[in-house]
Design a protein around this motif. Sequence first.
Motif, mmCIF file in Angstrom:
data_model
loop_
_atom_site.group_PDB
_atom_site.id
_atom_site.type_symbol
_atom_site.label_atom_id
_atom_site.label_comp_id
_atom_site.label_asym_id
_atom_site.label_seq_id
_atom_site.Cartn_x
_atom_site.Cartn_y
_atom_site.Cartn_z
ATOM 1 N N VAL A 70 19.527 11.202 2.439
ATOM 2 C CA VAL A 70 19.191 9.963 3.150
ATOM 3 C C VAL A 70 17.717 9.632 2.952
ATOM 4 C CG1 VAL A 70 19.006 8.875 5.426
ATOM 5 C CG2 VAL A 70 21.045 10.183 4.828
ATOM 6 N N ASP A 71 16.854 10.645 3.039
ATOM 7 C CA ASP A 71 15.421 10.424 2.783
ATOM 8 C C ASP A 71 15.212 9.886 1.374
ATOM 9 O OD1 ASP A 71 14.964 11.483 5.285
ATOM 10 O OD2 ASP A 71 14.288 13.432 4.560
ATOM 11 N N SER A 72 15.911 10.470 0.401
ATOM 12 C CA SER A 72 15.792 10.025 -0.992
ATOM 13 C C SER A 72 16.220 8.565 -1.126
ATOM 14 C CB SER A 72 16.656 10.897 -1.904
ATOM 15 O OG SER A 72 16.195 12.231 -1.928
ATOM 16 N N GLU A 73 17.310 8.214 -0.459
ATOM 17 C CA GLU A 73 17.813 6.843 -0.550
ATOM 18 C C GLU A 73 16.825 5.848 0.054
ATOM 19 O OE1 GLU A 73 22.621 7.797 -0.576
ATOM 20 O OE2 GLU A 73 21.645 7.200 1.296
ATOM 21 N N LYS A 74 16.125 6.258 1.108
ATOM 22 C CA LYS A 74 15.126 5.371 1.706
ATOM 23 C C LYS A 74 13.938 5.192 0.762
ATOM 24 C CE LYS A 74 14.466 4.593 5.863
ATOM 25 N NZ LYS A 74 14.050 4.496 7.268
ATOM 26 N N GLY B 11 15.052 3.007 -2.084
ATOM 27 C CA GLY B 11 15.140 1.630 -1.625
ATOM 28 C C GLY B 11 13.772 0.980 -1.526
ATOM 29 N N TYR C 212 8.174 2.958 4.632
ATOM 30 C CA TYR C 212 9.340 3.849 4.635
ATOM 31 C C TYR C 212 10.265 3.506 5.798
ATOM 32 C CZ TYR C 212 11.890 8.322 4.944
ATOM 33 O OH TYR C 212 12.861 9.283 4.996
ATOM 34 N N GLU D 134 15.169 -0.651 3.101
ATOM 35 C CA GLU D 134 16.624 -0.614 3.131
ATOM 36 C C GLU D 134 17.098 0.410 2.110
ATOM 37 O OE1 GLU D 134 20.444 -3.588 2.430
ATOM 38 O OE2 GLU D 134 18.517 -4.409 3.098
ATOM 39 N N ARG D 135 17.934 1.312 2.537
ATOM 40 C CA ARG D 135 18.367 2.410 1.675
ATOM 41 C C ARG D 135 19.082 1.935 0.418
ATOM 42 N NH1 ARG D 135 21.903 5.770 5.646
ATOM 43 N NH2 ARG D 135 22.707 6.601 3.688
ATOM 44 N N VAL E 122 21.827 3.233 -1.406
ATOM 45 C CA VAL E 122 22.871 4.243 -1.250
ATOM 46 C C VAL E 122 23.292 4.746 -2.626
ATOM 47 C CG1 VAL E 122 25.197 4.723 -0.406
ATOM 48 C CG2 VAL E 122 23.664 3.244 0.914
ATOM 49 N N GLU F 262 21.175 -0.274 11.077
ATOM 50 C CA GLU F 262 21.369 0.368 9.777
ATOM 51 C C GLU F 262 22.859 0.482 9.460
ATOM 52 O OE1 GLU F 262 20.193 4.497 7.370
ATOM 53 O OE2 GLU F 262 19.364 4.111 9.375
#
Length: 433
Positions: A15-19, A22, A123, A127-128, A130, A172
């Motif tokens: 999830v951190d990576s996706e943020k 994004g 950060y 928006e992520r 995904v 979210e």
Amino acid sequence: MKIGFVSLGCSKNLVDSEKIMGMLKEGSHEMVSDPAQAEAIIINTCGFINPAKEEAISTIFKMAEYKKYNCKKLIVVGCLAQRYKEALIEDIPEIDAVISIREYPHIHEILGQLLDGHDLVSYAKAERLVSSKPWTAYLKIAEGCSNHCTYCAIPLIRGDNVTFPMEQLIEEAKQLAARGVKELVLIAQDTTKYGVDLYGKRSLLPLLQKLHEIEGFHWIRILYMYPDEIDDELIEGMAKLPKVLPYFDIPMQHANHRMLTAMNRRGTKEDVLKLIKKIRETFEEPTLRTTFIVGFPGETDEEFEELKQFVKDVHWDRMGSFTYSPEEDTPAFDMDGAIDEEIKNQRLDELMQLQQEVSFANQQKMIGKTLEVLVEDQDGLRGVYRGRSVHDAPDEVDGVVLFTSERAINFGEFVKVKITEAMTHDLKGVEVC
């Protein structure tokens, strides 16, 4: 810039990576899957246990090879960066920047200057992007952990539990649903502690009730539920929410009381047996999953046998097990009674063999039943579809359902599958109308 991204570790790290991805995409950077094309490579590392650290270091060196070609910047973020920032900078000169988790509130400024000299969207507001299958997404509802188990480095890395505001999570989730997500998976280091710090009480059920109202979600799954935090109100409340799956991921770590106390785990084996009885009385076909640690300092043969008996008694539907990994700066690191690696591995093999027998017996009971399955893939040569039922979490945590159909099925579609054959972890069947 063209940016390659490598995400290691757990779904919470993903999830951190996706943020971050994004945030970069909103800043007009291009994400590329081939590191040979990347002008900058970012590695989000895991630093939870020794094998994860070794994988992270190996990946850093592997990605550093691309600096001979197109890559101009090698950036390391995440858990390893938080825990060993100075050592990484000193020992691996190929790294251009190390950004710790505590620096994430300013990561848009740091990455902006490193990449093209311009700030990015923050950060918190990004928006992520995904990166998992488009029909499934994780929703991280809290950061850190306040349980302070004696073997665990998570509080050292990510701090104590911090709940994310419910309004933020609902927004979210709505964005994810609007983008076609059908299965929402709630994650945190301890999902059942959601809201205690922010609202003064456990608030997972109110969050589930609000998420249940969002159109688009078909399944809502919860991971990492600590046994002592699951009460009757939560169980009975979940039973009234059809989208919320009766999938109980309950990390136990051991069954023996002395071992649980040494691990600083709350509750007892007897408490968990009562909890499981309540769950099985409330739901027709709940899924019970757990994890155990073998070879914790001081674990005796008798205590290990008690753990094995507990596995037999409960008949867990899903189980993961690991050998104890000593982590510096945790209380367990200096405990007496270290277990020999050979004995650890022997105990692990015994426990997993036992669970295979339990799992196979459980799986046989599925023959003849019809399950709802989320279709995710197909073997083009054999024409066999692959998917997950309500009993299977994503990312190969559990098993899969393999089935045939007389029609063409779109990935991300839900179908009914009659089970005709059962293996230790996977099921086989045929689609039915």
